[in-house]
Design a protein around this motif. Sequence first.
Motif, short mmCIF file in Angstrom:
data_model
loop_
_atom_site.label_atom_id
_atom_site.label_comp_id
_atom_site.label_asym_id
_atom_site.label_seq_id
_atom_site.Cartn_x
_atom_site.Cartn_y
_atom_site.Cartn_z
N VAL A 123 -18.20 29.86 54.25
CA VAL A 123 -17.03 30.03 53.37
C VAL A 123 -17.48 30.73 52.08
O VAL A 123 -17.98 30.08 51.16
N PRO A 124 -17.34 32.05 52.00
CA PRO A 124 -17.71 32.75 50.77
C PRO A 124 -16.73 32.47 49.63
O PRO A 124 -15.52 32.40 49.85
N MET A 125 -17.26 32.32 48.43
CA MET A 125 -16.41 32.17 47.25
C MET A 125 -15.60 33.44 46.99
O MET A 125 -14.54 33.39 46.34
N ASP A 126 -16.05 34.60 47.50
CA ASP A 126 -15.37 35.87 47.26
C ASP A 126 -13.92 35.86 47.73
O ASP A 126 -13.10 36.64 47.24
N GLY A 127 -13.59 35.00 48.71
CA GLY A 127 -12.20 34.91 49.16
C GLY A 127 -11.26 34.46 48.06
O GLY A 127 -10.04 34.63 48.18
N PHE A 128 -11.83 33.89 47.00
CA PHE A 128 -11.01 33.39 45.90
C PHE A 128 -10.97 34.35 44.71
O PHE A 128 -10.57 33.98 43.61
N HIS A 129 -11.37 35.61 44.95
CA HIS A 129 -11.09 36.69 43.99
C HIS A 129 -9.58 36.73 43.74
O HIS A 129 -8.78 36.58 44.67
N LEU A 130 -9.19 36.96 42.51
CA LEU A 130 -7.78 37.29 42.24
C LEU A 130 -7.50 38.70 42.79
O LEU A 130 -8.34 39.60 42.69
N ALA A 131 -6.34 38.88 43.39
CA ALA A 131 -5.96 40.19 43.92
C ALA A 131 -5.81 41.19 42.78
O ALA A 131 -5.55 40.83 41.62
N ASP A 132 -5.97 42.47 43.11
CA ASP A 132 -5.90 43.51 42.08
C ASP A 132 -4.59 43.50 41.32
O ASP A 132 -4.54 43.75 40.12
N VAL A 133 -3.48 43.20 42.02
CA VAL A 133 -2.19 43.16 41.34
C VAL A 133 -2.17 42.09 40.25
O VAL A 133 -1.59 42.29 39.16
N THR A 134 -2.84 40.98 40.51
CA THR A 134 -2.93 39.91 39.50
C THR A 134 -3.87 40.31 38.38
O THR A 134 -3.59 40.09 37.19
N LEU A 135 -5.00 40.93 38.74
CA LEU A 135 -5.96 41.38 37.72
C LEU A 135 -5.32 42.43 36.81
O LEU A 135 -5.56 42.44 35.60
N ASP A 136 -4.52 43.31 37.39
CA ASP A 136 -3.81 44.31 36.58
C ASP A 136 -2.88 43.63 35.58
O ASP A 136 -2.81 44.01 34.40
N ALA A 137 -2.14 42.63 36.06
CA ALA A 137 -1.19 41.93 35.19
C ALA A 137 -1.91 41.20 34.06
O ALA A 137 -1.38 41.07 32.95
#
Length: 219
Positions: A66-80
Amino acid sequence: MPAFPTALLDGLIDRVLGLMAGRPRVVIGIAAPPGAGKSTLAEALAVALQSGGPRPALARDEVAVVPMDGFHLADVTLDALGRRGRKGALDTFDGDGYVAALRRIRAAGPRPIHLPGFERELEQPIAAAITVAPAARVVITEGNYLLMDAEPWDEVAGLLDESWYLDVDDEVRRARLVARHVRFGKSPGEARAWVDGVDEPNAALIAATRGRASLVIAL
């Protein structure tokens, strides 16, 4: 892609098998700065546990990564949030979601646990891409920030049976990072600038957590 000595993997397997005695499920965390080889080690360890050799082999559904990377915020959220330009920093992950996932894994209930993965070609998290089966005896999770003492990351250690820190030469690690960024679309100049401006400040923060690990794996 880093290669791990057979003797190292054998020692880690023996360590995991020792932890399994008397436990229904073992959860191991592998932490390190970006480019150290966490995901490669996690996958190599999972394959080795399933291969057996001189030891009893675990079934496919008895081991999960289970990589922690799956819990990256999506780009749309990062943009906001105005954070896309430093994607990979501590506050560009869903820390609460990751902790909640570890609690579910730790509880070892009767139903499968579906968790997000991360697609490097898209540089985006993918919902329900990973499954931890009820039969899972060993769950290996890996990521940058498993040893942080800031909320909510400070809850992670208590949800792991052991935490390992992968210690790799900084120049080797940086070269891998530049090559990775180029492979996924950046020019060499853009890749070096991203490593210097984004990855390396994160790496310094992560390196400061080394002393909290149960085991340091030096390569």
